[in-house]
Design a protein around this motif. Structure first.
Motif, PDB file in Angstrom:
ATOM      1  N   LEU A   1      16.805  12.986   7.057  1.00  0.00           N
ATOM      2  CA  LEU A   1      17.259  13.547   8.327  1.00  0.00           C
ATOM      3  C   LEU A   1      16.137  14.344   8.996  1.00  0.00           C
ATOM      4  CD1 LEU A   1      20.832  14.713   7.283  1.00  0.00           C
ATOM      5  CD2 LEU A   1      20.266  12.781   8.773  1.00  0.00           C
ATOM      6  N   ALA A   2      15.405  15.100   8.201  1.00  0.00           N
ATOM      7  CA  ALA A   2      14.299  15.887   8.755  1.00  0.00           C
ATOM      8  C   ALA A   2      13.213  14.973   9.310  1.00  0.00           C
ATOM      9  CB  ALA A   2      13.725  16.809   7.685  1.00  0.00           C
TER      10      ALA A   2
ATOM     11  N   HIS B   1       0.804  -1.224   0.000  1.00  0.00           N
ATOM     12  CA  HIS B   1       0.000   0.000   0.000  1.00  0.00           C
ATOM     13  C   HIS B   1       0.836   1.272   0.000  1.00  0.00           C
ATOM     14  CE1 HIS B   1      -3.366  -2.659   0.617  1.00  0.00           C
ATOM     15  NE2 HIS B   1      -2.827  -3.125   1.732  1.00  0.00           N
ATOM     16  N   ARG B   2       2.158   1.127   0.073  1.00  0.00           N
ATOM     17  CA  ARG B   2       3.080   2.265   0.002  1.00  0.00           C
ATOM     18  C   ARG B   2       2.766   3.313   1.067  1.00  0.00           C
ATOM     19  NH1 ARG B   2       4.772  -1.356  -2.740  1.00  0.00           N
ATOM     20  NH2 ARG B   2       5.635  -1.185  -4.850  1.00  0.00           N
ATOM     21  N   MET B   3       2.319   2.884   2.219  1.00  0.00           N
ATOM     22  CA  MET B   3       1.994   3.788   3.309  1.00  0.00           C
ATOM     23  C   MET B   3       3.224   3.970   4.187  1.00  0.00           C
ATOM     24  SD  MET B   3      -0.930   3.429   6.298  1.00  0.00           S
ATOM     25  CE  MET B   3      -2.293   3.587   5.144  1.00  0.00           C
TER      26      MET B   3
ATOM     27  N   ILE C   1      20.046   3.350   5.708  1.00  0.00           N
ATOM     28  CA  ILE C   1      19.573   4.711   5.449  1.00  0.00           C
ATOM     29  C   ILE C   1      18.979   4.853   4.056  1.00  0.00           C
ATOM     30  CG2 ILE C   1      20.287   7.123   5.239  1.00  0.00           C
ATOM     31  CD1 ILE C   1      22.369   6.571   7.420  1.00  0.00           C
ATOM     32  N   VAL C   2      19.761   4.532   3.034  1.00  0.00           N
ATOM     33  CA  VAL C   2      19.319   4.791   1.661  1.00  0.00           C
ATOM     34  C   VAL C   2      18.253   3.798   1.213  1.00  0.00           C
ATOM     35  CG1 VAL C   2      20.063   5.039  -0.732  1.00  0.00           C
ATOM     36  CG2 VAL C   2      21.559   5.801   1.129  1.00  0.00           C
TER      37      VAL C   2
ATOM     38  N   GLY D   1       9.144   7.332   3.295  1.00  0.00           N
ATOM     39  CA  GLY D   1       8.512   7.959   2.147  1.00  0.00           C
ATOM     40  C   GLY D   1       9.270   9.146   1.605  1.00  0.00           C
ATOM     41  N   VAL D   2      10.610   9.084   1.637  1.00  0.00           N
ATOM     42  CA  VAL D   2      11.445  10.173   1.132  1.00  0.00           C
ATOM     43  C   VAL D   2      12.415   9.604   0.095  1.00  0.00           C
ATOM     44  CG1 VAL D   2      11.262  11.434   3.299  1.00  0.00           C
ATOM     45  CG2 VAL D   2      13.221   9.916   2.916  1.00  0.00           C
ATOM     46  N   ASP D   3      13.071  10.494  -0.648  1.00  0.00           N
ATOM     47  CA  ASP D   3      14.002  10.029  -1.671  1.00  0.00           C
ATOM     48  C   ASP D   3      15.344  10.742  -1.632  1.00  0.00           C
ATOM     49  OD1 ASP D   3      13.365  12.529  -2.640  1.00  0.00           O
ATOM     50  OD2 ASP D   3      12.459  11.820  -4.510  1.00  0.00           O
ATOM     51  N   ASN D   4      15.631  11.414  -0.500  1.00  0.00           N
ATOM     52  CA  ASN D   4      16.916  12.094  -0.402  1.00  0.00           C
ATOM     53  C   ASN D   4      17.316  12.208   1.063  1.00  0.00           C
ATOM     54  OD1 ASN D   4      16.197  15.042   0.623  1.00  0.00           O
ATOM     55  ND2 ASN D   4      14.650  14.479  -0.905  1.00  0.00           N
ATOM     56  N   LEU D   5      18.599  12.441   1.286  1.00  0.00           N
ATOM     57  CA  LEU D   5      19.144  12.438   2.639  1.00  0.00           C
ATOM     58  C   LEU D   5      18.620  13.598   3.477  1.00  0.00           C
ATOM     59  CD1 LEU D   5      21.041  11.149   4.696  1.00  0.00           C
ATOM     60  CD2 LEU D   5      22.922  12.481   3.693  1.00  0.00           C
TER      61      LEU D   5
END
Length: 419
Positions: free
Chosen positions: A322-323, A195-197, A305-306, A314-318
């Protein structure tokens, strides 16, 4: 030093099932045979060796079931689920490998088949959640399928499956007379893979709805519902308890007061200032690129991490990762935990570094227990001596909540414990 597998990265994942051996979830000989098949291979070889073993056991389970040997069939189905679940850990993350989805679905199917057999079958359930539902299993204590008893809700962390949680915790708890509820929340298992949740830090939003459902079950003593979390669940469970006050007790293995602080410490170790680590939007692109170079050069960090961290959050960058991690904190809410809390700390687990702060924040509501390398339990979640953890945690729960017919107990405070 590796234990079974030549590659240290693969060994970290490959020895997980050793924790389940006392509860029928693996056999050392099977794991040794898998390790031999992997040899000097890579994650692809690892996947194949584990799924080959799982498929053989699943075939044996079907044959045993057809012949009426239901005890054997149950054991084989459940062990096949363990090996399917283990197979895809090294390939966990995005882009999502179709093999991961296949193995996940196979472990879910084998777990369901195994739990359906026996004197106290475990039933798959759907727990209403926002506009959808969460998958789970309600597993009665052996011999107590129709009896109202205390319930332990088990919550996972980043990447373990319900199968892992069943063998790591629920089998031992069931033997003590606790009914068990296992589920996938946001960012976990089915909810992530199908479900990509993504995961959310405000786990009280999840646990309140899970507790609503659990308290309505006829076999659950609603006054004796416990929440237990392992790995990142050592943050998620107490965060849930901070907002859900119907819980009789909470267990954090290990106790994590501020997950984001772990990542800010890593960021400062890679050269950014403390201010920048606490405010990732201020980190220069060049500095982020240097950090990524360090991370991707380290197989374990790259996976954590990556591959895993980005996907689950649900993010695509470092920078965004971190946030996101900064939101995983009990600061400002943790002191709202009102029930007795067991906090664990394993000697060589860096995620245990917050345990003392955790106890200091909660005062006499918290009991701290330490596990050591000398006990063979000094690693993350005591994985090579999980039975010691279970004995300790369940002794505390028996004293705190009680495992009698109604879960009643003369006290709601746990004793001081030594691991």
């Amino acid at each position: 030093m590796t234990i079974l597998f030549t590659d240290p990265f693969l060994d970290d994942f490959g020895v997980w099932p050793l924790a389940y051996a006392p509860y029928g979830g693996s056999d050392f000989g099977e794991l040794a045979a898998i390790a031999a098949a992997v040899g000097d291979g890579n994650a692809d070889t690892f996947y194949t060796a584990f799924t080959d073993m799982a498929a053989r056991l699943a075939t044996d389970a079907a044959s045993a079931e057809a012949a009426g040997y239901l005890d054997s069939a149950r054991e084989l189905h459940l062990r096949a689920a363990v090996y399917y679940a283990s197979s895809y850990h090294p390939i966990y993350g995005t882009p999502v490998d179709p093999r991961l989805v296949h193995a996940f679905d196979q472990q879910a199917a084998e777990l369901s088949r195994g739990l359906a057999l026996g004197d106290s079958p475990g039933a798959p359930v759907r727990i209403p959640y926002d506009q959808t539902s969460l998958p789970g299993y309600l597993v009665p204590a052996p011999g107590c399928a129709g009896t109202k008893r205390p319930l332990i809700i088990f919550t996972n962390g980043y990447d373990a499956t319900v199968t892992d949680m069943y063998f790591a915790s629920a089998v031992a708890a069931g033997r003590r007379g606790y009914h068990c509820l296992l589920f996938d929340g946001p960012g976990q298992g089915e909810m992530l893979i199908h479900h990509r949740m993504p995961m959310r830090p405000d786990w009280e939003h999840v646990i309140t709805q899970v507790t609503d459902w659990a308290a309505s079950c006829a076999i659950v003593d609603a006054q004796s519902i416990v929440l237990s979390g392992w790995s990142l669940g050592g943050y998620l469970a107490p965060r849930g308890a901070a907002g859900e006050h119907r819980l009789a007790a909470v267990v954090a293995d290990p106790g994590q007061w501020d997950v984001g602080a772990t990542m800010t410490a890593l960021a400062t170790a890679m050269g950014v200032s403390a201010h920048q680590a606490a405010h990732p939007e201020t980190i220069a692109d060049a500095a982020l690129a240097e950090m990524m170079a360090v991370i991707t050069a380290n197989p374990k960090l790259n996976w954590s991490i990556v591959k895993r961290g980005f996907w689950v959050n649900g993010v695509d960058n470092l920078r965004d990762f971190l946030a996101a991690t900064l939101r995983y904190t009990l600061a400002g809410i943790g002191r709202e935990i009102s029930c007795p809390t067991l906090v664990t700390a394993a000697e060589n687990d860096f995620l245990s570094k917050d345990a003392d702060r955790f106890v200091a924040e909660l005062g006499d509501r918290a009991t701290l227990v330490r596990f050591t390398a000398a006990q063979g339990a000094g690693m993350h979640c005591e994985m090579l001596n999980r039975s010691r953890y279970n004995r300790t945690a369940l002794d505390w729960l028996d004293a705190t909540v009680g495992s009698g017919p109604t879960g009643s107990s003369p006290t709601r405070s746990g004793p001081a414990l030594a691991g």
